[in-house]
Design a protein around this motif. Structure first.
Motif, mmCIF file in Angstrom:
data_model
loop_
_atom_site.group_PDB
_atom_site.id
_atom_site.type_symbol
_atom_site.label_atom_id
_atom_site.label_comp_id
_atom_site.label_asym_id
_atom_site.label_seq_id
_atom_site.Cartn_x
_atom_site.Cartn_y
_atom_site.Cartn_z
ATOM 1 N N ILE A 53 0.838 -1.202 0.000
ATOM 2 C CA ILE A 53 0.000 0.000 0.000
ATOM 3 C C ILE A 53 0.869 1.246 0.000
ATOM 4 N N ARG A 54 1.909 1.262 0.814
ATOM 5 C CA ARG A 54 2.806 2.417 0.869
ATOM 6 C C ARG A 54 3.512 2.640 -0.475
ATOM 7 N N THR A 55 3.963 1.561 -1.088
ATOM 8 C CA THR A 55 4.637 1.692 -2.385
ATOM 9 C C THR A 55 3.692 2.267 -3.427
ATOM 10 N N SER A 56 2.449 1.798 -3.439
ATOM 11 C CA SER A 56 1.464 2.314 -4.395
ATOM 12 C C SER A 56 1.164 3.783 -4.143
ATOM 13 N N LEU A 57 1.084 4.185 -2.887
ATOM 14 C CA LEU A 57 0.814 5.580 -2.559
ATOM 15 C C LEU A 57 1.991 6.476 -2.936
ATOM 16 N N GLN A 58 3.200 5.967 -2.781
ATOM 17 C CA GLN A 58 4.360 6.764 -3.173
ATOM 18 C C GLN A 58 4.328 7.094 -4.660
ATOM 19 N N ARG A 59 3.819 6.160 -5.462
ATOM 20 C CA ARG A 59 3.717 6.404 -6.906
ATOM 21 C C ARG A 59 2.526 7.288 -7.248
ATOM 22 N N ALA A 60 1.371 6.998 -6.640
ATOM 23 C CA ALA A 60 0.132 7.671 -7.030
ATOM 24 C C ALA A 60 -0.093 9.000 -6.309
ATOM 25 N N ARG A 61 0.364 9.115 -5.067
ATOM 26 C CA ARG A 61 0.145 10.322 -4.269
ATOM 27 C C ARG A 61 1.421 10.675 -3.513
ATOM 28 N N PRO A 62 2.493 11.032 -4.228
ATOM 29 C CA PRO A 62 3.792 11.240 -3.567
ATOM 30 C C PRO A 62 3.807 12.392 -2.573
ATOM 31 N N ARG A 63 2.885 13.320 -2.683
ATOM 32 C CA ARG A 63 2.865 14.459 -1.759
ATOM 33 C C ARG A 63 2.089 14.177 -0.482
ATOM 34 N N ASP A 64 1.346 13.077 -0.454
ATOM 35 C CA ASP A 64 0.519 12.763 0.710
ATOM 36 C C ASP A 64 1.335 12.043 1.782
ATOM 37 N N ALA A 65 1.016 12.306 3.026
ATOM 38 C CA ALA A 65 1.623 11.590 4.150
ATOM 39 C C ALA A 65 0.933 10.237 4.329
ATOM 40 N N VAL A 66 1.594 9.344 5.051
ATOM 41 C CA VAL A 66 1.050 8.014 5.328
ATOM 42 C C VAL A 66 1.290 7.669 6.790
ATOM 43 N N LEU A 67 0.274 7.120 7.433
ATOM 44 C CA LEU A 67 0.391 6.557 8.776
ATOM 45 C C LEU A 67 -0.120 5.131 8.723
ATOM 46 N N GLY A 68 0.723 4.169 9.122
ATOM 47 C CA GLY A 68 0.314 2.774 9.133
ATOM 48 C C GLY A 68 0.629 2.128 10.454
ATOM 49 N N GLU A 69 -0.117 1.090 10.783
ATOM 50 C CA GLU A 69 0.084 0.426 12.072
ATOM 51 C C GLU A 69 1.472 -0.191 12.193
ATOM 52 N N GLU A 70 1.975 -0.770 11.110
ATOM 53 C CA GLU A 70 3.210 -1.534 11.212
ATOM 54 C C GLU A 70 4.473 -0.711 11.003
ATOM 55 N N PHE A 71 4.411 0.370 10.212
ATOM 56 C CA PHE A 71 5.625 1.105 9.873
ATOM 57 C C PHE A 71 5.551 2.588 10.211
ATOM 58 N N GLY A 72 4.545 2.996 10.974
ATOM 59 C CA GLY A 72 4.521 4.342 11.515
ATOM 60 C C GLY A 72 4.182 5.424 10.503
ATOM 61 N N SER A 73 4.668 6.640 10.806
ATOM 62 C CA SER A 73 4.304 7.835 10.037
ATOM 63 C C SER A 73 5.413 8.234 9.076
ATOM 64 N N GLU A 74 4.982 8.717 7.918
ATOM 65 C CA GLU A 74 5.929 9.147 6.887
ATOM 66 C C GLU A 74 5.335 10.329 6.133
ATOM 67 N N GLY A 75 6.105 11.391 5.974
ATOM 68 C CA GLY A 75 5.658 12.545 5.217
ATOM 69 C C GLY A 75 4.876 13.543 6.051
ATOM 70 N N HIS A 76 4.603 14.683 5.439
ATOM 71 C CA HIS A 76 3.866 15.764 6.100
ATOM 72 C C HIS A 76 2.929 16.411 5.076
ATOM 73 N N GLY A 77 1.964 17.127 5.575
ATOM 74 C CA GLY A 77 1.057 17.838 4.686
ATOM 75 C C GLY A 77 -0.383 17.726 5.133
ATOM 76 N N PRO A 78 -1.276 18.386 4.408
ATOM 77 C CA PRO A 78 -2.684 18.441 4.811
ATOM 78 C C PRO A 78 -3.465 17.162 4.519
ATOM 79 N N ARG A 79 -2.886 16.249 3.725
ATOM 80 C CA ARG A 79 -3.560 14.993 3.398
ATOM 81 C C ARG A 79 -2.718 13.824 3.914
ATOM 82 N N ARG A 80 -3.398 12.887 4.600
ATOM 83 C CA ARG A 80 -2.678 11.746 5.168
ATOM 84 C C ARG A 80 -3.517 10.472 5.018
#
Length: 264
Positions: A53-80
């Motif tokens: 999921i993270r890999t797909s988001l990096q390609r499709a929404r590179p400006r969006d942040a991600v928070l996941g249960e297993e690998f924590g938080s990555e990125g900043h911005g108004p969309r997560r």
């Protein structure tokens, strides 16, 4: 109002990817399971699904942040994007089919971060639920084959069905008395657990549910689906949304009564 159709379509693609990964390893005899520092289990499928999921988001929404249960938080911005790769890991590792991938998009607003897209996909049950802000909540196997969700109209606790996960959490937080009073006063109780009670509230087959300890990834997708189905989703403190560390969901008509029993 912003248009979230593209984000919702992406969330479905992400869920498809996760479903393929989790189902491939479900009931596998050589499934690898570890114990995390909080003493909860994590399987290789949890990690693999979140990584995809993270890999797909990096390609499709590179400006969006991600928070996941297993690998924590990555990125900043108004969309997560907020991801629980397998909600119900204990069920998953024991071969119980009640587990799901939870995917939500949260967006910053004047009132704070709020879920605007949510998908809950339970492939072992052959079920999926989703919602986007202002677009309603649905269930089905695809965007083109779906049924709109609507909460129940039950308005009295004595007629209501209440779902929960376990007793121990309520006892540990000194709220077991109110919990037991509610179970005695309502019409029916069932311990479905995890994501499923919230989806049943959205469908109208259960009238209310609550849990005393949760993380944001447990709640974000559930919250938007319940709300877009016409229900209420708050913390036990009455704060709207998935930010309180616990949750109460209902058809809305029962919400004040539900919080009166469980709010403490």
């Amino acid at each position: 109002m912003p248009d979230y159709h593209d984000d919702l379509r992406l969330a479905h693609v992400l869920a498809d990817t996760a479903d393929a990964t989790t189902m491939e390893r479900f009931k596998a005899l050589d499934l690898k399971v570890e114990t995390k520092p909080d003493m909860t289990p994590v399987s290789e499928a949890d990690k693999a699904a979140e990584e995809l999921i993270r890999t797909s988001l990096q390609r499709a929404r590179p400006r969006d942040a991600v928070l996941g249960e297993e690998f924590g938080s990555e990125g900043h911005g108004p969309r997560r994007w907020v991801v629980d790769p397998i909600d119900g890991t204990k069920n998953y590792v024991r071969g119980v089919p009640v587990w799901a991938t939870l995917i939500a998009l949260m967006e910053r607003s004047e009132e704070g971060d709020r879920p605007v897209v949510g998908v809950v996909s339970a492939p072992a049950l052959n079920r999926r639920w989703w919602a986007a802000l202002g677009l309603g909540a649905y269930t089905g196997r695809s965007l083109s084959s779906a049924t709109r969700l609507s909460v129940s109209r039950v308005s009295r606790i004595q007629d209501a069905s209440f779902a929960y996960s376990s007793l121990t959490g309520w006892e540990e937080r000194g709220r077991l008395g109110g919990f037991l009073d509610l179970t005695r006063d309502c019409w029916r109780t069932r311990g479905y657990g995890d994501f499923w009670p919230y989806m049943m509230v959205a469908e109208g087959s259960v009238d209310m549910c609550a849990e005393p300890e949760l993380s944001l990834w447990d709640m974000a997708a559930n919250a938007i689906i319940v709300q877009e189905a016409g229900g209420a989703f708050t913390g036990l403190d009455g704060r709207e949304g998935p930010h309180s560390g616990d949750a109460a969901a209902s058809n809305g008509l029962l919400h004040e009564d539900l919080l009166a029993y469980l709010g403490g």
